[in-house]
Write an enzyme that holds these catalytic residues in place. Structure first.
Site, PDB file in Angstrom:
ATOM      1  N   HIS A 101       0.827  -1.220   0.000  1.00  0.00           N
ATOM      2  CA  HIS A 101       0.000   0.000   0.000  1.00  0.00           C
ATOM      3  C   HIS A 101       0.857   1.264   0.000  1.00  0.00           C
ATOM      4  O   HIS A 101       0.419   2.301   0.507  1.00  0.00           O
ATOM      5  CB  HIS A 101      -0.957   0.030   1.197  1.00  0.00           C
ATOM      6  CG  HIS A 101      -1.659  -1.273   1.453  1.00  0.00           C
ATOM      7  ND1 HIS A 101      -2.853  -1.611   0.869  1.00  0.00           N
ATOM      8  CD2 HIS A 101      -1.296  -2.348   2.201  1.00  0.00           C
ATOM      9  CE1 HIS A 101      -3.210  -2.824   1.262  1.00  0.00           C
ATOM     10  NE2 HIS A 101      -2.281  -3.297   2.067  1.00  0.00           N
ATOM     11  N   SER A 117      15.131  21.445 -16.279  1.00  0.00           N
ATOM     12  CA  SER A 117      13.967  22.283 -16.515  1.00  0.00           C
ATOM     13  C   SER A 117      14.444  23.614 -17.085  1.00  0.00           C
ATOM     14  O   SER A 117      15.493  24.120 -16.705  1.00  0.00           O
ATOM     15  CB  SER A 117      13.232  22.521 -15.195  1.00  0.00           C
ATOM     16  OG  SER A 117      12.454  23.700 -15.291  1.00  0.00           O
ATOM     17  N   LYS A 135      16.327  21.458 -11.105  1.00  0.00           N
ATOM     18  CA  LYS A 135      15.633  20.207 -11.423  1.00  0.00           C
ATOM     19  C   LYS A 135      16.507  19.192 -12.153  1.00  0.00           C
ATOM     20  O   LYS A 135      17.301  19.534 -13.005  1.00  0.00           O
ATOM     21  CB  LYS A 135      14.398  20.498 -12.284  1.00  0.00           C
ATOM     22  CG  LYS A 135      13.299  21.250 -11.561  1.00  0.00           C
ATOM     23  CD  LYS A 135      12.624  20.429 -10.476  1.00  0.00           C
ATOM     24  CE  LYS A 135      11.699  19.395 -11.043  1.00  0.00           C
ATOM     25  NZ  LYS A 135      10.402  19.908 -11.415  1.00  0.00           N
ATOM     26  N   GLU A 158       9.542   8.315 -16.847  1.00  0.00           N
ATOM     27  CA  GLU A 158       8.168   8.786 -17.067  1.00  0.00           C
ATOM     28  C   GLU A 158       7.676   8.412 -18.461  1.00  0.00           C
ATOM     29  O   GLU A 158       6.518   8.004 -18.646  1.00  0.00           O
ATOM     30  CB  GLU A 158       8.095  10.303 -16.878  1.00  0.00           C
ATOM     31  CG  GLU A 158       8.332  10.724 -15.431  1.00  0.00           C
ATOM     32  CD  GLU A 158       8.559  12.225 -15.319  1.00  0.00           C
ATOM     33  OE1 GLU A 158       7.675  12.991 -15.713  1.00  0.00           O
ATOM     34  OE2 GLU A 158       9.641  12.633 -14.858  1.00  0.00           O
TER      35      GLU A 158
END
Ligand code: ARG
Length: 480
Positions: free
Chosen positions: A159, A280, A286, A293
């Site tokens: 979980h 970024s 970043k 992704e």
């Protein structure tokens, strides 16, 4: 007259409408099948000559013309023409342009229906095997990274809540098990589809005395397909292959999701190398896990490819229907997406740095030792349900008092249950907790080391030197 209309002969007086031509042409997509198409044609005409259906001289001219076209395509020198509908028309019409009337004998005793089914079976069989080989490279990387991370402990999660401690190597080996099953499914599919449709012609075979065993053998098929209607009419083999790919893509997506989570500052469990991360344009700090992704994102396409095939097939009567031409984009897309994802994630994992200290730190909070408390009592003859209750009450006490279980005194343990003794403190040690899980499939050191050795041997049986392949993909091994 376009070549298309010429091929259909006297039945047509008018050209195909321009929009209809563009709508039905598939050459942009199916030119990728040219090598398979030419292989199939060479096998077919060689058989026709062996059976005396075409002359040796015509067959020789056809074979050398096809080989020349094959070479030009491989070198990028061949121009596919839009007015020649598909790959079959392009190859055959070019052949006839070049060698004259003999080219027209190639299509004796076959149809584009068995031809395209044959091309797709060859393509997909070989692609399944090639993807399986890519999975093996991925497994070699995972095997190497596991061998480097046996000492690293981290929370295992259920979980997405910290649950019990495991070895990082054990977690990485879970990924390898998932992917190895995908490899098996791809190879199973390749084996089942490895039958030849060639010679089934349009749907009902041919009147010529062809030898389907010969062409099947020449193309690496195990046998000719048993039924001509089925041979040209079904694409279940594509569903099977793309289903295996979809399963693989879903596994890769789940791995990618963990890489994304682990890359976050909240976890800090992994830092991916600059070669697999992006920045970024506005936030200078970043370092984004874009490759992971995209791996997650591309999974939707592969699942969509599977659905496309299933829906394409569901309403089709036997045998061939032009709908089947729509089989190619999803199949090519699914292989491309999974192949690229395997390569990029293998490289990303090979070159990543694991945050071992953050993993260990994460073991401190979250009461990962609560199960140890329950097991400790259960091993002293307290029924597990009661032991579980006692441990839960101790966790609640600690939560209320902002303490951890190992900070409780023996007296406090014994107040909760008389069966506690001072052995409980050693039992709460995370390393000891992992080591007690010493059975097949468990995370204890000896089990994990055995699993790494087993995976190494499994890969060796496939002629893969796991360490050499891993180094090739980018795993850096410490000098011994
Ligand atoms: N381009 C077609 C396909 O991919 C080849 C077979 C065409 N057959 C036909 N009867 N129109 O399915």
């Amino acid at each position: 007259m376009t070549d298309e209309k010429k091929a259909w002969g006297g039945r047509f007086a008018e050209e195909l409408d321009g929009v209809a031509l563009r709508y039905s042409a598939s050459i942009d997509v199916d030119q990728r099948l040219a090598p398979q198409d030419i292989r199939g044609s060479i096998a077919h005409v060689t058989m026709l000559a062996a059976r005396g259906i075409v002359s040796e001289a015509d067959a020789a001219a056809i074979v050398s013309g096809l080989e020349q076209i094959d070479g030009e395509i491989a070198r990028g020198e061949f121009t596919f023409r839009d007015d020649r509908e598909d790959v079959h028309m392009n190859v055959e019409a070019t052949l006839t342009d070049r060698i004259g009337a003999a080219g027209g004998r190639l299509h004796t005793g076959r149809s584009r229906n068995d031809q395209v089914a044959t091309d797709m079976r060859i393509f997909t069989r070989d692609a399944c095997r090639a993807t399986a080989a890519r999975v093996d490279r991925f497994l070699a990387v995972l095997c190497a990274r596991a061998s480097q991370t046996v000492d690293v402990l981290l929370p295992g999660y259920t979980h997405l809540q910290r649950a019990q401690p495991v070895r990082l190597a054990h977690h990485i080996l879970a990924w390898s098990e998932m992917l190895d099953r995908d490899r098996g499914r791809l190879l199973d599919a390749a084996t089942r589809m490895n039958e030849s449709p060639l010679g089934c012609a349009a749907l009902a075979g041919t009147t010529f005395p062809i030898d389907r065993e010969q062409t099947a053998r020449a193309l690496g098929f195990d046998r000719p397909m048993r039924n001509s209607l089925d041979a040209v009419g079904d694409r279940d083999f594509l569903v099977e292959a793309v289903s295996a790919l979809a399963n693989c893509a879903v596994h890769l997506s789940r791995i990618a999701e963990e890489l994304v989570l682990w890359s976050s500052q909240e976890f800090g469990f992994i830092e991916m190398s600059d070669r697999y991360t992006t920045g970024s344009s506005i936030m200078p700090q970043k370092k984004n896990p874009d490759m992971a992704e995209l791996a997650r994102g591309k999974t939707g396409r592969v699942v969509g490819d599977l659905v496309t095939l299933l829906v394409m097939l569901k309403g089709l009567p036997l045998a061939y229907n032009r709908d089947l031409q729509e089989d190619k984009p999803p199949v090519f897309d699914a292989f491309d997406a999974v192949d690229d994802t395997l390569d990029v994630l293998a490289g990303a994992i090979a070159s990543a740095t694991f945050g071992a200290s953050r993993m260990r730190a994460a073991l401190r909070d979250g009461f990962l030792d609560a199960t140890e408390v329950a097991d400790y009592l259960a091993a002293r003859d307290v029924p597990f349900r009661e032991a579980h209750h006692v441990a839960g009450a101790l966790v609640r006490k600690c939560v209320e008092e902002r303490r951890v279980l190992s900070e409780l005194t023996l007296a406090e343990f014994q107040t909760a249950h008389a069966a506690f003794d001072d052995g409980i403190f050693a039992a709460l040690d995370m390393e000891a907790a992992v080591e007690r899980r010493d059975h097949v499939g468990g995370p204890a050191r000896a089990r994990v080391e055995a699993a790494i050795n087993e995976l190494t041997a499994r890969l060796a049986r496939r002629d893969i030197d796991a360490r050499a392949v891993a180094a090739d993909v980018g795993v850096v091994f410490e000098e011994a």
